[in-house]
Design a protein around this motif. Structure first.
Motif, PDB file in Angstrom:
ATOM      1  N   THR A  89       0.848  -1.185   0.000  1.00  0.00           N
ATOM      2  CA  THR A  89       0.000   0.000   0.000  1.00  0.00           C
ATOM      3  C   THR A  89       0.885   1.236   0.000  1.00  0.00           C
ATOM      4  OG1 THR A  89      -1.762  -1.116   1.214  1.00  0.00           O
ATOM      5  CG2 THR A  89      -1.777   1.294   1.232  1.00  0.00           C
ATOM      6  N   ARG A  90       0.709   2.078  -1.022  1.00  0.00           N
ATOM      7  CA  ARG A  90       1.512   3.287  -1.154  1.00  0.00           C
ATOM      8  C   ARG A  90       0.599   4.509  -1.061  1.00  0.00           C
ATOM      9  NH1 ARG A  90       6.401   2.147  -0.141  1.00  0.00           N
ATOM     10  NH2 ARG A  90       7.127   3.996  -1.294  1.00  0.00           N
ATOM     11  N   ILE A  91       1.158   5.604  -0.546  1.00  0.00           N
ATOM     12  CA  ILE A  91       0.421   6.866  -0.434  1.00  0.00           C
ATOM     13  C   ILE A  91       0.863   7.764  -1.586  1.00  0.00           C
ATOM     14  CG2 ILE A  91      -0.091   8.865   1.009  1.00  0.00           C
ATOM     15  CD1 ILE A  91       0.711   7.205   3.429  1.00  0.00           C
ATOM     16  N   LEU A  92      -0.103   8.231  -2.375  1.00  0.00           N
ATOM     17  CA  LEU A  92       0.186   9.072  -3.523  1.00  0.00           C
ATOM     18  C   LEU A  92      -0.393  10.462  -3.302  1.00  0.00           C
ATOM     19  CD1 LEU A  92      -0.656   6.635  -6.450  1.00  0.00           C
ATOM     20  CD2 LEU A  92       1.547   6.986  -5.335  1.00  0.00           C
ATOM     21  N   GLN A  93       0.334  11.458  -3.781  1.00  0.00           N
ATOM     22  CA  GLN A  93      -0.161  12.836  -3.804  1.00  0.00           C
ATOM     23  C   GLN A  93      -0.311  13.189  -5.281  1.00  0.00           C
ATOM     24  OE1 GLN A  93       2.283  16.414  -2.557  1.00  0.00           O
ATOM     25  NE2 GLN A  93       0.899  16.276  -0.818  1.00  0.00           N
ATOM     26  N   THR A  94      -1.553  13.264  -5.756  1.00  0.00           N
ATOM     27  CA  THR A  94      -1.837  13.289  -7.190  1.00  0.00           C
ATOM     28  C   THR A  94      -2.409  14.627  -7.626  1.00  0.00           C
ATOM     29  OG1 THR A  94      -2.309  10.923  -7.086  1.00  0.00           O
ATOM     30  CG2 THR A  94      -3.019  12.104  -9.061  1.00  0.00           C
ATOM     31  N   THR A  95      -1.914  15.121  -8.757  1.00  0.00           N
ATOM     32  CA  THR A  95      -2.478  16.299  -9.416  1.00  0.00           C
ATOM     33  C   THR A  95      -3.046  15.855 -10.759  1.00  0.00           C
ATOM     34  OG1 THR A  95      -0.879  17.766  -8.376  1.00  0.00           O
ATOM     35  CG2 THR A  95      -2.000  18.594 -10.335  1.00  0.00           C
ATOM     36  N   LYS A  96      -4.292  16.283 -11.046  1.00  0.00           N
ATOM     37  CA  LYS A  96      -4.927  15.912 -12.308  1.00  0.00           C
ATOM     38  C   LYS A  96      -5.349  17.172 -13.053  1.00  0.00           C
ATOM     39  CE  LYS A  96      -6.422  11.314 -10.799  1.00  0.00           C
ATOM     40  NZ  LYS A  96      -7.516  10.345 -10.672  1.00  0.00           N
ATOM     41  N   ILE A  97      -5.093  17.169 -14.363  1.00  0.00           N
ATOM     42  CA  ILE A  97      -5.314  18.349 -15.199  1.00  0.00           C
ATOM     43  C   ILE A  97      -6.181  17.943 -16.388  1.00  0.00           C
ATOM     44  CG2 ILE A  97      -4.199  20.156 -16.546  1.00  0.00           C
ATOM     45  CD1 ILE A  97      -1.653  19.557 -14.964  1.00  0.00           C
ATOM     46  N   PRO A  98      -7.251  18.692 -16.695  1.00  0.00           N
ATOM     47  CA  PRO A  98      -8.066  18.379 -17.874  1.00  0.00           C
ATOM     48  C   PRO A  98      -7.369  18.837 -19.158  1.00  0.00           C
ATOM     49  CG  PRO A  98      -8.902  20.346 -16.805  1.00  0.00           C
ATOM     50  CD  PRO A  98      -7.788  19.834 -15.924  1.00  0.00           C
ATOM     51  N   TYR A  99      -7.514  18.076 -20.217  1.00  0.00           N
ATOM     52  CA  TYR A  99      -6.993  18.502 -21.507  1.00  0.00           C
ATOM     53  C   TYR A  99      -7.725  17.749 -22.608  1.00  0.00           C
ATOM     54  CZ  TYR A  99      -4.264  14.300 -22.718  1.00  0.00           C
ATOM     55  OH  TYR A  99      -3.888  13.049 -23.077  1.00  0.00           O
ATOM     56  N   LYS A 100      -7.526  18.169 -23.840  1.00  0.00           N
ATOM     57  CA  LYS A 100      -8.155  17.530 -24.987  1.00  0.00           C
ATOM     58  C   LYS A 100      -7.087  16.849 -25.833  1.00  0.00           C
ATOM     59  CE  LYS A 100     -12.238  20.478 -25.362  1.00  0.00           C
ATOM     60  NZ  LYS A 100     -13.168  19.375 -25.052  1.00  0.00           N
ATOM     61  N   VAL A 101      -7.379  15.645 -26.286  1.00  0.00           N
ATOM     62  CA  VAL A 101      -6.452  14.898 -27.124  1.00  0.00           C
ATOM     63  C   VAL A 101      -6.358  15.606 -28.469  1.00  0.00           C
ATOM     64  CG1 VAL A 101      -5.945  12.681 -28.186  1.00  0.00           C
ATOM     65  CG2 VAL A 101      -7.078  12.774 -25.955  1.00  0.00           C
ATOM     66  N   SER A 102      -5.126  15.953 -28.896  1.00  0.00           N
ATOM     67  CA  SER A 102      -4.945  16.776 -30.089  1.00  0.00           C
ATOM     68  C   SER A 102      -5.483  16.092 -31.343  1.00  0.00           C
ATOM     69  CB  SER A 102      -3.460  17.115 -30.261  1.00  0.00           C
ATOM     70  OG  SER A 102      -2.693  15.918 -30.342  1.00  0.00           O
ATOM     71  N   GLU A 103      -5.322  14.776 -31.449  1.00  0.00           N
ATOM     72  CA  GLU A 103      -5.735  14.090 -32.674  1.00  0.00           C
ATOM     73  C   GLU A 103      -7.254  13.987 -32.796  1.00  0.00           C
ATOM     74  OE1 GLU A 103      -3.530  13.043 -30.589  1.00  0.00           O
ATOM     75  OE2 GLU A 103      -1.627  12.743 -31.658  1.00  0.00           O
ATOM     76  N   THR A 104      -7.949  13.798 -31.675  1.00  0.00           N
ATOM     77  CA  THR A 104      -9.403  13.535 -31.737  1.00  0.00           C
ATOM     78  C   THR A 104     -10.249  14.622 -31.108  1.00  0.00           C
ATOM     79  OG1 THR A 104      -9.359  12.335 -29.629  1.00  0.00           O
ATOM     80  CG2 THR A 104      -8.903  11.073 -31.635  1.00  0.00           C
ATOM     81  N   GLY A 105      -9.665  15.442 -30.248  1.00  0.00           N
ATOM     82  CA  GLY A 105     -10.436  16.471 -29.561  1.00  0.00           C
ATOM     83  C   GLY A 105     -11.242  15.956 -28.392  1.00  0.00           C
ATOM     84  N   GLU A 106     -11.091  14.659 -28.048  1.00  0.00           N
ATOM     85  CA  GLU A 106     -11.874  14.119 -26.940  1.00  0.00           C
ATOM     86  C   GLU A 106     -11.320  14.579 -25.602  1.00  0.00           C
ATOM     87  OE1 GLU A 106     -11.552   9.909 -26.167  1.00  0.00           O
ATOM     88  OE2 GLU A 106      -9.684   9.774 -27.304  1.00  0.00           O
TER      89      GLU A 106
END
Length: 879
Positions: free
Chosen positions: A621-638
């Protein structure tokens, strides 16, 4: 001050202090950020035997080796033969030299393979080295940064050499240190241009002018931009040159960097434009244009016949008032027109010049260019009269709009590449190329090309493809759209997009073909470079020790670096393209991570997840400190989410250990202050009762010495309490504290507690507040007590003064003691520093220096006249 006054006869105090120092050294050894280890050195028949003794916490965390695992082991036993032999050789070198050595080494430990900067120091007993103390620092990241710096430098060199602008660097004496290829081509010099000066390259007049520009940059430290004409072998080149100062590490200007751009064509266009403007003004003066003459004191305006006729009126229909013009201007244009007029009246522009719409007699809107100028002002500079013209530009505006629509259409159809057309007539076998197709193939436009010749231009590897496609077009009427390579007459290979469509007659038979031919070399090269960049990016993120990943809305991994994949016991290829639920072994973990991803995507905002638990493939069991950033995939725009997770398991464990140590220190402080202080008070009280009952003066002198020592020991416990409070503080928040109250309280305390001290105050203590905290009293208490304890006079004379100096207040505490030698004045504020005859622990003045530095102030010592010392404390005032 009194750090010199301690007697050397008190052996028991010296021993106690020595034990305290050992404990301090032990604490420092355990808590140092650098990895520290101790190696025992033994003698063997043919050399030495090295066995590991101790290693501190940092060494254990960074190597993954506990003290028990290392103790008694030789380098070969836990590092293997190859690494062990190299390590033992360094130990042997340290022993044989008998002095500290430093080196860098790569070692494999359970904690990973890292680069270490290691320092070995021999410990000698009875002339023989018995131990080695090693201090190692992990410089792996530094080494990676150095390699990245080298890569960046190489890329910079590539960019510099491919720039079309001429770039150069000259030292303060005008010698060239660097020229890029464009600069060398411009000046017609070879690669060996270093050391040349402008006198070597230009006529004397040009060289002197250039040197003067360089000197202006060197003297002022400002960037300048100049237009200059450079004589070259191909003729004069008009350049726009920007020169900037270059600084060394000490902030001194040591060189001039220049970037020079060719503006010869631009200047020619500007001259041509000026000529056209002059001709236009001449035409306006001689043509039948609308003229207006405005009396700015009465707002009366004279309009000529053409002005009125331009709007569909006769002159007698227009009243000679400014309102006649204002009410005809389009409402959307009125504000910017009035702004332009105001700017001209204020002298900000040479002319009032604007284009706007005006309503005609038929109610339609016509575009007018309105140009005017204030031609008369009164003695105070106020405008009196302005004249101007109206020019009908309505047709021009319509053409501009049409031209803009045409240009947009062309840009959409041609994109950024050149396109040509071709036509093949199946009936007579003729092939026709447009000029652009000839240019792409590098074939003269007056040269005829047969179909067989055209096929031969294609790259041998693509020739079968185009032949098959063309046959299907002619025989089956099937169009084609291919990306192929052609080989020009010069042998250069270019990528092209070849499009072919069949042409039919009325009966539906194929009678020919019509197509487009587009040079797409730059796009293909970009795609190759992009793919190479992606590969480089993959290599880089795989080097990152933390988890880097990207996932789409469905939880599928679009990207997973090596660390992410290894957490699940897989490779990046096994992770990417798979659903998160298929990879994460713990279903609950998967659902929680999934919810976080969706919230980030929906909100469109980056989010620090904080601490989250991850169960790895090993069940850990590991403790993570996570940052998440929204973005769009350049090829598909999803929509997708990019994540960076730092493993903070060891950090959290360290924080818990640190908290436990803080609690232990607090408990120790309470024991020292309560138990020891109470016992000292008992010693002092009972000894005072014994003084009068002692039989002779010598005995009473001994008793008073015990009382004085008890008081000093009590002061030491107070100082220990203050030191502990400082160590336990988190952060360095300061607040306003009243200086007079704190200083006066400590003066009264010394007067009450010290029988042989006389404290005087010179003048009034300023009633001001300083930026400090509740430990400010400890600063003054230690300095005042120090002035008494280390004073060799029968009566310690202490003079206290304070005065405001700008945004600070300065407090001086002077005494009549023995004074302090100049060579000791800086040392007395260091931790554990004591004079040869000091009776204290040596931390009182260190505490004073620590607190004053924390408050943003300063403390120092000067000589008093005729004898003694003056301690000066300077503290910033609160706003």
């Amino acid at each position: 001050m009194g750090e010199n006054a301690r007697s050397t006869d008190d052996a028991s105090s010296f021993d106690v202090t020595g034990e305290g120092v050992d404990s301090v050294y032990e604490a420092i050894f355990r808590e140092m950020d650098d990895a520290v280890f101790i190696v025992e050195v033994g003698r063997t028949g043919d050399g030495y035997k090295f066995t590991f003794g101790q290693n501190n916490t940092a060494h254990q965390e960074q190597t993954g080796l506990s003290e028990d695992a290392m103790r008694g082991q030789t380098p070969r036993e836990f590092l293997g033969d190859e690494q062990g032999a190299a390590v033992a050789a360094n130990y042997r070198r340290c022993v044989e030299r008998g002095e500290t050595i430093e080196y860098e080494e790569w070692l494999d430990f359970p904690g990973g393979t890292n680069c270490w900067q290691t320092k070995l120091t021999p410990i000698t007993e009875d002339g023989r080295v018995t131990r080695i103390v090693g201090v190692a620092r992990d410089i792996t990241e530094q080494k990676e940064q150095e390699r990245e710096h080298q890569r960046t430098h190489r890329r910079f060199q590539t960019v510099l050499e491919t720039m079309s602008a001429a770039v150069f660097l000259k030292d303060a004496d005008g010698r060239y240190l660097l020229m890029n290829q464009a600069c060398r081509d411009l000046l017609d010099v070879d690669d060996d241009s270093v050391g040349m000066t402008d006198r070597d390259l230009f006529p004397q007049e040009s060289a002197e002018r250039t040197r003067a520009d360089d000197q202006r940059v060197l003297n002022s430290g400002e960037q300048i931009e100049i237009e200059e004409t450079i004589p070259t072998s191909a003729g004069e080149s008009v350049r726009l040159t920007r020169k900037s100062p270059v600084y060394d590490d000490e902030g001194e200007i040591v060189a001039v960097c220049g970037v020079s751009t060719d503006i010869t064509e631009q200047k020619e266009r500007e001259r041509t434009l000026q000529q056209l403007k002059d001709r236009l003004e001449l035409a306006v003066e001689g043509a039948q244009l609308g003229i207006w003459d405005w009396d700015m004191t009465t707002d009366e305006v004279e309009f000529n016949e053409q002005w009125a006729r331009m709007l569909g009126h006769s002159a007698d229909e227009i009243e000679p008032r400014l309102e006649e013009w204002e009410r005809r201007v389009h409402p959307d244009d009125l504000e910017p027109v009035e702004d332009a007029l105001s700017e001209h009246i204020a002298g900000e522009t040479a002319y009032y010049d604007t284009e706007h719409r005006m309503r005609t007699a038929s109610g339609e809107w016509k575009w007018i260019r309105d140009v005017g100028k204030v031609v008369e002002r009164d003695g105070e500079g106020e405008p009196v009269r302005a004249v101007g013209i109206h020019l009908d530009v309505d047709d021009q505006k319509r053409r501009e709009r049409e031209l803009e629509r045409t240009r947009a259409l062309i840009e959409r159809t041609q994109e950024s590449a050149s396109i040509g057309w071709w036509e093949f007539d199946l009936l007579d076998g003729s092939l026709t190329w447009s000029d652009e197709v000839y240019r792409i193939h590098e074939v003269p436009m007056d040269e005829s090309v047969e179909l067989e010749d055209a096929i031969e231009f294609y790259h041998p590897a693509d020739r079968e493809t185009i032949e098959a496609a063309f046959d299907r077009l002619i025989e089956e009427g099937e169009s084609y759209d291919l990306e192929l390579r052609v080989v020009r007459e010069s042998g250069q290979t270019r990528w092209v997009r070849a499009i072919g469509d069949p042409q039919f007659d009325d009966s539906g038979d194929v009678v020919g073909a019509l197509g487009l031919f587009q040079d797409i070399t730059e796009r293909k090269e970009y795609e190759v470079a992009l793919e190479s960049t992606r590969e480089e990016l993959r290599k880089i993120i795989d080097l990152v020790p933390d988890l880097v990943f990207a996932k789409n809305r469905d939880g599928e991994y679009l990207l997973a670096n090596k660390a992410t994949a290894e957490a699940y016991g897989k490779t990046p290829e096994e992770v990417e393209g798979r659903s998160e639920a298929d990879i994460i072994p713990n279903v609950d973990d998967s659902a929680e991570f999934r919810q976080d991803d969706l919230e980030v995507i929906e909100s469109g905002e980056p989010r620090l997840i904080g601490e989250e638990m991850l169960t790895t493939a090993d069940g850990e069991t590991r403790i993570l400190q996570t940052t998440k950033i929204p973005y769009k995939v350049s090829e598909t725009g999803e929509d997708a989410v990019l994540g960076y997770a730092r493993d903070v398991t060891e950090l959290k464990e360290y924080e818990r250990t640190l908290e436990q140590q803080r609690d232990s220190l607090t408990l120790l402080n309470q024991v020292v202050r309560h138990d020891i202080r109470n016992q000292l008070m008992v010693v002092e009280s009972y000894t005072e009762l014994l003084v009068d009952s002692l039989p002779d003066d010598q005995s009473r002198t001994y008793a008073r010495t015990v009382i004085e020592a008890a008081k000093q020991a009590t002061e030491i416990t107070e100082t220990a309490k203050d030191v502990t409070d400082v160590l336990l503080q988190v952060g360095s928040d300061r607040s306003p504290v009243n200086l007079r109250d704190e200083l006066s309280d400590q003066i009264e305390r010394v007067r009450a507690d010290q029988d042989r001290a006389r404290v005087s105050v010179d003048g009034d203590i300023p009633d001001v507040t300083v930026l400090a905290d509740d430990l400010l009293e400890s600063v003054f208490r230690n300095l005042l007590t120090n002035a008494v304890v280390h004073n060799n006079e029968d009566v310690a004379e202490i003079a206290v003064s304070a005065r405001v100096d700008g945004d600070c207040v300065r407090v001086s505490i002077a005494d009549n003691g023995p004074g302090i030698e100049d060579k000791h004045k800086e040392q007395i504020f260091q931790e554990g520093e004591k004079g040869l005859e000091s009776g204290g622990t040596g931390v009182g003045l260190y505490l004073v220096k620590t607190l004053v530095d924390k408050y943003g102030g300063d403390v120092w010592v000067e000589d008093n006249e005729p004898t003694g010392s003056v301690f000066i404390v300077e503290l910033p005032l609160a706003d």
